[in-house]
Design an enzyme around this catalytic site. Structure first.
Site, short mmCIF file in Angstrom:
data_model
loop_
_atom_site.label_atom_id
_atom_site.label_comp_id
_atom_site.label_asym_id
_atom_site.label_seq_id
_atom_site.Cartn_x
_atom_site.Cartn_y
_atom_site.Cartn_z
N LYS A 116 -41.02 0.37 -17.10
CA LYS A 116 -40.20 -0.57 -17.85
C LYS A 116 -41.08 -1.55 -18.59
O LYS A 116 -41.99 -2.10 -17.97
CB LYS A 116 -39.31 -1.31 -16.85
CG LYS A 116 -38.49 -2.41 -17.44
CD LYS A 116 -37.73 -3.09 -16.34
CE LYS A 116 -37.03 -4.26 -16.95
NZ LYS A 116 -36.57 -5.19 -15.99
N LYS A 150 -43.63 -2.34 -13.93
CA LYS A 150 -42.87 -3.26 -14.77
C LYS A 150 -43.84 -4.21 -15.44
O LYS A 150 -44.56 -4.95 -14.78
CB LYS A 150 -41.87 -4.03 -13.91
CG LYS A 150 -41.04 -5.02 -14.70
CD LYS A 150 -39.97 -5.65 -13.83
CE LYS A 150 -39.19 -6.70 -14.60
NZ LYS A 150 -38.19 -7.37 -13.76
C1 PBG Z 1 -35.07 -9.20 -13.29
C2 PBG Z 1 -34.97 -8.17 -14.34
C3 PBG Z 1 -35.35 -8.27 -15.70
C4 PBG Z 1 -34.96 -7.08 -16.29
C5 PBG Z 1 -34.41 -6.27 -15.30
N1 PBG Z 1 -34.46 -6.96 -14.09
C6 PBG Z 1 -35.90 -9.39 -16.49
C7 PBG Z 1 -37.18 -10.00 -16.17
O1 PBG Z 1 -38.02 -9.47 -15.43
O2 PBG Z 1 -37.36 -11.10 -16.69
C8 PBG Z 1 -35.11 -6.77 -17.75
C9 PBG Z 1 -34.10 -5.80 -18.27
C10 PBG Z 1 -33.93 -5.80 -19.75
O3 PBG Z 1 -34.63 -6.49 -20.50
O4 PBG Z 1 -33.03 -5.07 -20.18
N2 PBG Z 1 -36.23 -9.21 -12.57
ZN ZN Z 2 -36.45 -11.16 -11.43
#
Ligand code: PBG
Ligand code: ZN
Length: 320
Positions: free
Chosen positions: A245, A192
């Protein structure tokens, strides 16, 4: 000899016969935002067509998705209750456990994945326990494990930790096994990236960090070697599947993991990627349907087995 490639493009029939990648309803997971209360359906500015639902209305939305062939979805809790311990993340009467129970009662076959992270339940909006303006990795682990267990107890099929703390997959696997939830799977957000593409999501989930940013735990956009190591480590700790992601600007990473690993690869087509498409479509600048189907097909072609996308419901309709 130079070849006449156009022979295999000449008709819809031959194009269908030689097509390598087929996007299927089976590949898609729709994200859902869940809130407390009754009869609530709140729009999200930067994500036209996406809403936060109270459990009663969420059931109606899921019913509509199931009629279109949806096999499952991923749930995100949005909470008004926030503190600095994260305890609302594992409240048995929180929006996510309530939603899981209601969905499983009406749609027992619907595959439920839950996002496991503390940011929506923390006053400071970070994904872990904060001490002296720093995110404490190891103190976060038991809280995440409790959250995962709470979702398992409510009936989740799979939990998806998105916090990016080190060793959280092991902590969650161990906590689940100890309580006899061996059959609840773990989809790790292993790869991520710290991404500007999450902007609309943070509006949706009220989870923007109150100070600083997430770069001390999410990955640097410039790196790919680390992606493989992160994924290998999470698999070693007990993850069943790993996620990349965002999806689109990281398709090279999807492809890398596909070639190196023999597990299902999940790609998350995130909120900012959705918002850009919707904005252009609303202006009449692009053809939304073909653009979305092309985009989702590219994610699959790059090597994703499963695609999480806010376009999933629309795609199901178009794929029929
Ligand atoms: C929370 C989380 C996030 C997303 C999924 N779980 C946001 C972040 O890390 O700030 C992003 C999903 C999206 O942008 O569709 N940890
Ligand atoms: Zn988070």
């Amino acid at each position: 000899m130079p070849h006449r490639y156009r022979r295999l493009r000449a008709s819809a029939a031959i194009r269908g016969l030689v097509r390598e990648t087929h996007l299927l309803a089976d590949d898609l997971l729709q994200p859902f935002f869940v809130i407390d209360g009754k009869n609530k359906k709140e729009p999200i500015d930067a994500m036209p067509g996406v809403f936060r639902y109270s459990v009663d209305l969420l059931l109606k939305e899921i019913a509509a998705c199931v009629r279109l062939g949806a096999k499952g979805g991923i749930l995100f809790g949005v909470s008004r209750h926030k503190d600095n311990t994260g305890k609302y993340a594992y409240a048995a009467n929180g929006p996510v456990p309530c939603a899981i129970k209601a969905i499983k009662k009406h749609f027992p076959q619907f595959f439920i994945v839950t996002d496991v992270c503390l940011c929506a339940y923390m006053g400071h909006g970070h994904c872990g326990i904060v001490e002296a303006q720093k995110i404490n990795n190891d103190k976060t682990l038991p809280v995440l494990a409790r959250m995962a267990l709470c979702h398992a107890q409510a009936g989740a099929d799979m939990v998806a930790p998105s916090d990016m703390m080190d060793f959280r997959v092991a902590a969650i696997r161990q906590a689940l096994n100890k309580e006899n939830f061996q059959d609840v799977g773990i989809l790790s957000y292993a790869v991520k990236y710290a991404s500007a593409y999450y902007g609309p999501f943070r509006e949706a989930a009220h989870s923007a960090p109150g100070f600083g940013d997430r770069r001390s735990y999410q990955m640097d956009a410039a790196n790919s070697r680390e992606a493989l190591k992160e994924a290998l480590q999470d698999l070693d700790e007990g993850a069943d599947m790993v996620m990349v992601k965002p999806a689109l600007v990281y398709l090279d990473i999807v492809s890398l993991l596909r070639r190196k690993l023999n597990v299902p690869i999940v790609a998350y087509n995130v909120s900012g990627e959705y918002a850009m498409v919707k904005a252009a479509a609303q202006n009449g600048w692009i053809d939304e349907r073909s653009l979305v189907l092309e985009t989702l097909t590219s994610i699959k072609r790059a090597g994703a087995d499963i695609i999480i996308s806010y376009h999933a419901k629309a795609a199901l309709e178009w794929l029929r």
